[in-house]
Structure formats: structure tokens, C-alpha cells
Design a protein around this motif. Structure first.
Motif, PDB file in Angstrom:
ATOM      1  N   VAL A 123      -0.703 -14.447   7.847  1.00  0.00           N
ATOM      2  CA  VAL A 123      -1.121 -13.337   8.702  1.00  0.00           C
ATOM      3  C   VAL A 123      -2.344 -13.708   9.535  1.00  0.00           C
ATOM      4  N   ASP A 124      -3.215 -14.579   9.010  1.00  0.00           N
ATOM      5  CA  ASP A 124      -4.420 -14.946   9.761  1.00  0.00           C
ATOM      6  C   ASP A 124      -4.114 -15.876  10.932  1.00  0.00           C
ATOM      7  N   LYS A 125      -2.874 -16.352  11.022  1.00  0.00           N
ATOM      8  CA  LYS A 125      -2.461 -17.094  12.211  1.00  0.00           C
ATOM      9  C   LYS A 125      -2.535 -16.181  13.429  1.00  0.00           C
ATOM     10  N   TYR A 126      -2.247 -14.910  13.234  1.00  0.00           N
ATOM     11  CA  TYR A 126      -2.244 -13.931  14.318  1.00  0.00           C
ATOM     12  C   TYR A 126      -3.508 -13.075  14.329  1.00  0.00           C
ATOM     13  N   ILE A 140       2.968 -12.920   5.878  1.00  0.00           N
ATOM     14  CA  ILE A 140       3.334 -11.554   6.270  1.00  0.00           C
ATOM     15  C   ILE A 140       4.333 -10.993   5.271  1.00  0.00           C
ATOM     16  N   ARG A 141       5.228 -11.840   4.783  1.00  0.00           N
ATOM     17  CA  ARG A 141       6.210 -11.406   3.788  1.00  0.00           C
ATOM     18  C   ARG A 141       5.523 -10.863   2.535  1.00  0.00           C
ATOM     19  N   ASP A 142       4.474 -11.550   2.083  1.00  0.00           N
ATOM     20  CA  ASP A 142       3.766 -11.089   0.889  1.00  0.00           C
ATOM     21  C   ASP A 142       3.100  -9.726   1.118  1.00  0.00           C
ATOM     22  N   LEU A 143       2.616  -9.490   2.332  1.00  0.00           N
ATOM     23  CA  LEU A 143       2.067  -8.167   2.641  1.00  0.00           C
ATOM     24  C   LEU A 143       3.152  -7.110   2.576  1.00  0.00           C
ATOM     25  N   LEU A 144       4.297  -7.426   3.147  1.00  0.00           N
ATOM     26  CA  LEU A 144       5.411  -6.478   3.154  1.00  0.00           C
ATOM     27  C   LEU A 144       5.916  -6.185   1.746  1.00  0.00           C
ATOM     28  N   HIS A 145       5.829  -7.170   0.862  1.00  0.00           N
ATOM     29  CA  HIS A 145       6.265  -7.007  -0.532  1.00  0.00           C
ATOM     30  C   HIS A 145       5.173  -6.421  -1.423  1.00  0.00           C
ATOM     31  N   MET A 146       4.002  -6.116  -0.864  1.00  0.00           N
ATOM     32  CA  MET A 146       2.848  -5.648  -1.636  1.00  0.00           C
ATOM     33  C   MET A 146       2.473  -6.686  -2.695  1.00  0.00           C
ATOM     34  N   SER A 147       2.345  -7.913  -2.223  1.00  0.00           N
ATOM     35  CA  SER A 147       1.999  -9.015  -3.114  1.00  0.00           C
ATOM     36  C   SER A 147       0.998  -9.939  -2.437  1.00  0.00           C
ATOM     37  N   SER A 148      -0.018  -9.347  -1.816  1.00  0.00           N
ATOM     38  CA  SER A 148      -0.954 -10.118  -0.988  1.00  0.00           C
ATOM     39  C   SER A 148      -1.988 -10.889  -1.783  1.00  0.00           C
ATOM     40  N   GLY A 149      -2.250 -10.473  -3.021  1.00  0.00           N
ATOM     41  CA  GLY A 149      -3.240 -11.166  -3.835  1.00  0.00           C
ATOM     42  C   GLY A 149      -4.670 -10.721  -3.629  1.00  0.00           C
ATOM     43  N   ILE A 150      -4.916  -9.754  -2.745  1.00  0.00           N
ATOM     44  CA  ILE A 150      -6.301  -9.322  -2.585  1.00  0.00           C
ATOM     45  C   ILE A 150      -6.725  -8.460  -3.778  1.00  0.00           C
ATOM     46  N   ASP A 151      -7.997  -8.466  -4.052  1.00  0.00           N
ATOM     47  CA  ASP A 151      -8.559  -7.713  -5.179  1.00  0.00           C
ATOM     48  C   ASP A 151      -8.614  -6.238  -4.788  1.00  0.00           C
ATOM     49  N   TRP A 152      -7.660  -5.466  -5.276  1.00  0.00           N
ATOM     50  CA  TRP A 152      -7.508  -4.085  -4.818  1.00  0.00           C
ATOM     51  C   TRP A 152      -7.014  -3.198  -5.953  1.00  0.00           C
ATOM     52  N   VAL A 197      -3.242  -3.842   7.682  1.00  0.00           N
ATOM     53  CA  VAL A 197      -3.243  -5.175   8.285  1.00  0.00           C
ATOM     54  C   VAL A 197      -1.946  -5.405   9.062  1.00  0.00           C
ATOM     55  N   LEU A 198      -0.827  -4.932   8.532  1.00  0.00           N
ATOM     56  CA  LEU A 198       0.444  -5.069   9.246  1.00  0.00           C
ATOM     57  C   LEU A 198       0.446  -4.266  10.544  1.00  0.00           C
ATOM     58  N   ALA A 199      -0.140  -3.078  10.524  1.00  0.00           N
ATOM     59  CA  ALA A 199      -0.238  -2.281  11.750  1.00  0.00           C
ATOM     60  C   ALA A 199      -1.123  -2.992  12.771  1.00  0.00           C
ATOM     61  N   ARG A 200      -2.210  -3.575  12.282  1.00  0.00           N
ATOM     62  CA  ARG A 200      -3.102  -4.346  13.150  1.00  0.00           C
ATOM     63  C   ARG A 200      -2.366  -5.561  13.715  1.00  0.00           C
ATOM     64  N   LEU A 201      -1.523  -6.175  12.899  1.00  0.00           N
ATOM     65  CA  LEU A 201      -0.699  -7.301  13.341  1.00  0.00           C
ATOM     66  C   LEU A 201       0.206  -6.894  14.495  1.00  0.00           C
ATOM     67  N   VAL A 202       0.802  -5.726  14.401  1.00  0.00           N
ATOM     68  CA  VAL A 202       1.670  -5.225  15.475  1.00  0.00           C
ATOM     69  C   VAL A 202       0.879  -5.073  16.764  1.00  0.00           C
ATOM     70  N   THR A 203      -0.300  -4.496  16.653  1.00  0.00           N
ATOM     71  CA  THR A 203      -1.146  -4.311  17.838  1.00  0.00           C
ATOM     72  C   THR A 203      -1.507  -5.649  18.473  1.00  0.00           C
ATOM     73  N   LYS A 204      -1.951  -6.574  17.645  1.00  0.00           N
ATOM     74  CA  LYS A 204      -2.442  -7.860  18.167  1.00  0.00           C
ATOM     75  C   LYS A 204      -1.314  -8.694  18.768  1.00  0.00           C
ATOM     76  N   THR A 205      -0.170  -8.742  18.133  1.00  0.00           N
ATOM     77  CA  THR A 205       0.900  -9.628  18.607  1.00  0.00           C
ATOM     78  C   THR A 205       1.664  -9.060  19.796  1.00  0.00           C
TER      79      THR A 205
END
Length: 352
Positions: A123-126, A140-152, A197-205
Motif C-alpha cells: 500500500v505504501d507504493k501508492y 492491499i490484499r492484507d488490508l482488504l482481508h483485515m490482516s494488516s498486522g498493525i497494532d490495533w 487507508v483503502l479509501a485514501r488509496l482510492v483518492t490518491k490513485t
């Protein structure tokens, strides 16, 4: 089968019943189609009972217990059941996390249009602002699967996220501060920040504001009938994880879009391949696809929001169900899918 909607954990910490304006202090408007999909009112008597936890229950009891304000069932484009309590057909209900399914759909369309190279890209590529965050190197797939690994922790962090948005803080800056907590792709952890982050990805790309892209690529092409609003953080970023305000009939049209494999009025709005991928179990959670909750062997699936908001789709029965609550209720997702399946079966049984 056990289905858990992790976002419902925030119910103890978020005030659900605030006015819409307080939930998202600023919103953007999406305009409807000039030629909406016609939903024909064709109400019929549905006698719905089901067994849950060894007890026979009725649909009426379920809707009452879960403080339902809006409910409708579609048999194709026929509205065969529709009822409102303390609301009406024009009420704009708060989507809560049902918005996540819209966000994933926007990602799928952006992929088809080649704004995004692959959902296996980091995702940080974009979004280079995430290169020093826990999102660095996360697909991006991991974000969509809710498997991003961030501490949340959704139960505590989602209310803070909502409060920050309401106070006008930049959620994009908050995303850049997220830390890595575990190996991406190794487990499921429901995380609203992923959807932002995915919504932000849509805006940026795409070079277009998220809400504008959704309006042009989903809301209007899917032939919605009414205006809708989408909450933002007042810094130009749509939240993406929540805060669509729309009518139940338009939420039903979104379900109808997925029921028809991404088509509306014969036009392919969402790539059929994306619809299929979205409703396929992930490796980290058999009950979750690409921002859609899955019913299991029955092939049915749902967009689900805090407090009892649902868009349920049964491809097997050809039925779409929408349930909305203003006041919200206790966790009911496991029972809801049992009730919805009973409704879908009854709609199919009574089909002329």
C-alpha cells in the motif's frame, strides 16, 4: 459456523445515538442517478419463523428485540417486505461499517481501471506517507482481508478514531503513526483504520476525492435513487470505514448490484471477477472476504454495521435484505444470518 463482527465491540465505548451531524461533523454529498433502478412495491404476506439456540423465534420478534427502524426484502426488483418504525422510506440511515463494503468495491473498480497495478502491491507504493509506519510493506490484499498486522484494538482504538474525526484531526496523519504489531497476513484482526487507508488509496490513485469516485463509479452507475452523504475528517479525506447516510432502498440497490454479479440495468458496474473474489473466504478467516462477511456453505454474504445495520445477499434464493437501526442493539449478527436465511427461503417459497 460462528460469525463475529469485531466492530460491535465498540458499542460500549461509542455513543450510538448522537445526531448524524455529531457523528460526522462534515460530510460530502453524492448525487443519485438520473435514471434509478426501479424497485416495484409488491408486498406479500411472509410467515417467517426460525430456530436459534434451540428456540423457535419469529421475524417480528427479532426485529422488535433488535430495535429495527427499517427493514425491507427484495425478490429481484420487487419489494416484497418493507416496514419502518420511527423512520420512513426517505430516512437516511447511518451505515456504520457497511461502508467498508463500498470502499472495497471502489478499490476493485480502481484496479480494473488500472489506477492500481495489483492488490498484492504494498500500500505504501501508492501512499508514500506510510513508508515509516506499520503499513510499510503491507499488501492491499492484507488490508482488504483485515490482516494488516498493525497494532490495533477495535474496541478501544475505533472510538478514538471516531472522536478524532469528529474533532477535525487528520486521519491520514494518524494512519502514518500506526505501528506494526504482528506479521501481516498471519491472522484476522478487524481494523477500521485499514478501511480508511483503502479509501485514501482510492483518492490518491484515481486523483479524485473518494466520495466523488464512489459517486461516479458506484452510486450513479448502480442507479441509486436518492442523494447520500459520506462523512469526512474535514481535511478532505472521506472516512471510508463508516458514515454513509442513505436510504434503505439505496442500500438494497447496492445489494442488488452484488446479487447480479456487479451489473445494474445490464451494465457491468463492478467487475464480475471482483464480486467473486470479494465473496470468497480469505486464508485468515473463512467468514470474511474482501470487506464482506460470508455466510459459509450457503454462498450468502453481508455488509454489516455497528448496532444492527445489514445488507444481506442470498444468490441462491435471489433475495436482498436490508435492516437498519437508529438506536442500535446488542450483538445480533449470528442470529441475524439465521433470520435472514429464513426470510430468503420464505420469499422464494412464496414466489408466484
Amino acid at each position: 459456523m460462528r460469525i463475529i463482527h469485531y466492530a460491535v465491540a465498540v458499542a460500549a465505548a461509542v455513543t450510538l445515538f448522537m445526531p448524524a451531524a455529531a457523528l460526522a461533523e462534515t460530510t460530502d454529498v453524492m448525487q443519485p442517478s438520473a435514471h434509478p433502478v426501479k424497485l416495484r412495491t409488491a408486498l406479500r404476506e411472509l410467515s417467517v419463523t426460525y430456530t436459534y439456540q434451540g428456540e423457535e423465534r419469529t421475524l417480528d420478534d427479532f426485529l422488535t428485540r433488535t430495535k429495527t427502524n427499517g427493514f425491507l426484502a427484495l425478490d429481484g426488483q420487487d419489494v416484497v417486505a418493507e416496514r419502518y418504525t420511527g423512520a420512513n422510506r426517505d430516512t437516511r440511515f447511518q451505515s456504520w461499517s457497511m461502508a467498508k463494503s463500498f470502499t472495497a468495491t471502489a478499490v476493485g473498480i480502481a484496479l480494473k481501471e488500472k489506477h492500481i497495478g495489483s492488490i498484492d502491491d504494498s500500500v505504501d507504493k501508492y501512499l508514500p506517507e506510510l513508508k515509516d509506519s506499520g503499513y510499510a510493506g503491507v499488501s492491499i490484499r492484507d488490508l482488504l482481508h483485515m490482516s494488516s498486522g498493525i497494532d490495533w484494538n477495535e474496541a478501544t482504538d475505533a472510538p478514538r478514531l471516531m472522536a478524532a474525526a469528529n474533532k477535525g484531526y487528520s486521519i491520514s496523519k494518524m494512519a502514518a503513526l500506526q505501528k506494526r504489531g504482528w506479521e501481516p497476513g498471519s491472522r484476522f484482526e478487524y481494523t477500521s483504520m485499514n478501511s480508511f487507508v483503502l479509501a485514501r488509496l482510492v483518492t490518491k490513485t484515481t486523483g479524485m476525492p473518494y466520495y466523488d469516485y464512489v459517486e461516479r463509479k458506484i452510486w450513479q452507475p448502480a442507479s441509486m435513487e436518492s442523494t447520500a452523504t459520506v462523512g469526512n475528517d474535514s481535511h478532505g479525506d472521506s472516512l471510508g470505514y463508516c458514515c454513509y447516510y442513505a436510504t434503505d432502498r439505496d442500500f438494497a440497490r447496492f445489494g442488488l448490484l452484488y446479487l447480479h454479479g456487479g451489473k445494474a440495468k445490464g451494465h457491468q458496474v463492478v467487475p464480475a471477477s471482483w464480486v467473486k473474489a470479494s465473496t470468497k473466504p480469505s486464508s485468515v478467516n473463512p467468514n470474511y472476504g474482501l470487506h464482506w462477511w460470508l455466510g459459509g456453505d450457503g454462498g450468502d454474504f453481508m455488509a454489516v454495521g455497528l448496532g444492527g445495520q445489514y445488507i444481506y445477499v442470498s444468490p441462491e434464493q435471489g433475495v436482498v435484505i436490508v435492516k437498519s437501526s437508529i438506536a442500535g442493539s446488542a450483538v445480533d449478527q449470528e442470529e441475524a444470518i439465521v433470520a435472514f436465511r429464513a426470510v430468503a427461503a420464505e420469499v422464494a417459497r412464496t414466489r408466484g
